[in-house]
Design a protein around this motif. Structure first.
Motif, PDB file in Angstrom:
ATOM      1  N   ASN A  41       0.868  -1.175   0.000  1.00 39.52           N
ATOM      2  CA  ASN A  41       0.000   0.000   0.000  1.00 39.52           C
ATOM      3  C   ASN A  41       0.909   1.230   0.000  1.00 39.52           C
ATOM      4  N   TYR A  57       5.141   3.789   2.689  1.00 46.16           N
ATOM      5  CA  TYR A  57       4.992   2.451   2.126  1.00 46.16           C
ATOM      6  C   TYR A  57       4.597   1.490   3.235  1.00 46.16           C
ATOM      7  N   GLU A  58       3.547   0.719   2.984  1.00 48.93           N
ATOM      8  CA  GLU A  58       3.089  -0.294   3.929  1.00 48.93           C
ATOM      9  C   GLU A  58       3.114  -1.654   3.237  1.00 48.93           C
ATOM     10  N   GLU A  60       2.630  -5.456   2.713  1.00 44.83           N
ATOM     11  CA  GLU A  60       1.684  -6.399   3.298  1.00 44.83           C
ATOM     12  C   GLU A  60       2.316  -7.780   3.257  1.00 44.83           C
ATOM     13  N   LYS A  69      -0.288  -5.816   7.639  1.00 40.80           N
ATOM     14  CA  LYS A  69       0.402  -4.646   7.080  1.00 40.80           C
ATOM     15  C   LYS A  69       1.526  -4.195   8.003  1.00 40.80           C
ATOM     16  N   HIS A  70       2.541  -3.630   7.379  1.00 42.61           N
ATOM     17  CA  HIS A  70       3.624  -2.970   8.112  1.00 42.61           C
ATOM     18  C   HIS A  70       3.089  -1.645   8.646  1.00 42.61           C
ATOM     19  N   LYS A  71       3.648  -1.160   9.749  1.00 39.89           N
ATOM     20  CA  LYS A  71       3.215   0.120  10.330  1.00 39.89           C
ATOM     21  C   LYS A  71       3.534   1.299   9.413  1.00 39.89           C
ATOM     22  N   GLY A  72       4.500   1.154   8.536  1.00 42.84           N
ATOM     23  CA  GLY A  72       4.801   2.216   7.575  1.00 42.84           C
ATOM     24  C   GLY A  72       6.282   2.530   7.483  1.00 42.84           C
ATOM     25  N   ARG A 150       0.061  -5.850  13.421  1.00 39.63           N
ATOM     26  CA  ARG A 150       0.829  -5.037  12.477  1.00 39.63           C
ATOM     27  C   ARG A 150       2.291  -5.434  12.578  1.00 39.63           C
ATOM     28  N   GLU A 172      10.613   0.215  14.847  1.00 44.28           N
ATOM     29  CA  GLU A 172       9.618   1.266  15.044  1.00 44.28           C
ATOM     30  C   GLU A 172      10.315   2.550  15.510  1.00 44.28           C
TER      31      GLU A 172
END
Length: 177
Positions: A41, A57-58, A60, A69-72, A150, A172
């Motif tokens: 995403n 970018y997330e 999946e 999904k990744h946190k971003g 996540r 993170e």
């Protein structure tokens, strides 16, 4: 008072609602997992804290049959001053994005800088990683407690054929805020 005949005459068949069963919440617990990248995403040109411009970018991942999904991953970029005169360039916050691209062998050095290309699904689709999952808790629209797994960290790319594992974890803590 409206009777059944009037209701039948009033309502057409161009709009309706079909009640569905509620999806069960994921039973994926926090921890480390083997994960396969199966989606991506992308949120382009997002203003971050009113100061910076980034694409988010997330990736999946499929983990034990569950899409997570990744946190971003933030790719900070130099804003066009004619479009974003109030924003500044901040390339120093690209550590998390760089770490992920480095795991995937997708970064390149040029003129003393490490160039970070935009990520596409074709670049990472099917790659396998070891990831760390956290479970985010939140309250749904109806006031019910919800939880969503996540990916908080990509720990390493898993070997395929004769490639070596590289531990360039994306944490993170690498998020810019």
């Amino acid at each position: 008072m409206v009777d059944d005949n009037m209701l039948n005459d009033m309502f057409g068949e161009d709009s309706w609602f079909e009640p569905k069963e509620k999806k069960p919440q994921s039973t994926l617990a926090e921890g480390k997992y083997k994960a396969k990248c199966t989606g991506l995403n992308v949120k382009q040109d997002k203003e971050i804290q009113g100061q910076f411009l980034a694409d988010i970018y997330e990736p999946e991942f499929t983990i034990e049959g569950t899409q997570v999904k990744h946190k971003g991953l933030f790719r900070f970029k130099k804003p066009d001053p004619s479009v974003y005169p109030h924003l500044q360039a901040d390339m120093g916050s690209n550590q998390g994005y760089y770490s992920f691209l480095s795991l995937c062998n997708l970064s390149k050095e040029k003129d003393g800088k490490i160039m970070l290309p935009p990520l596409t699904l074709d670049m990472i689709n099917g790659m396998e990683f070891e990831v760390e999952v956290v479970v985010e808790k939140w309250v749904g629209r109806e006031g019910n407690d919800m939880s969503t797994p996540r990916v908080s960290r990509v720990l390493q790319k898993l070997s395929t054929s004769n490639q070596q594992n590289v531990d360039n974890s994306v944490e993170e803590d690498d998020l810019p805020f």
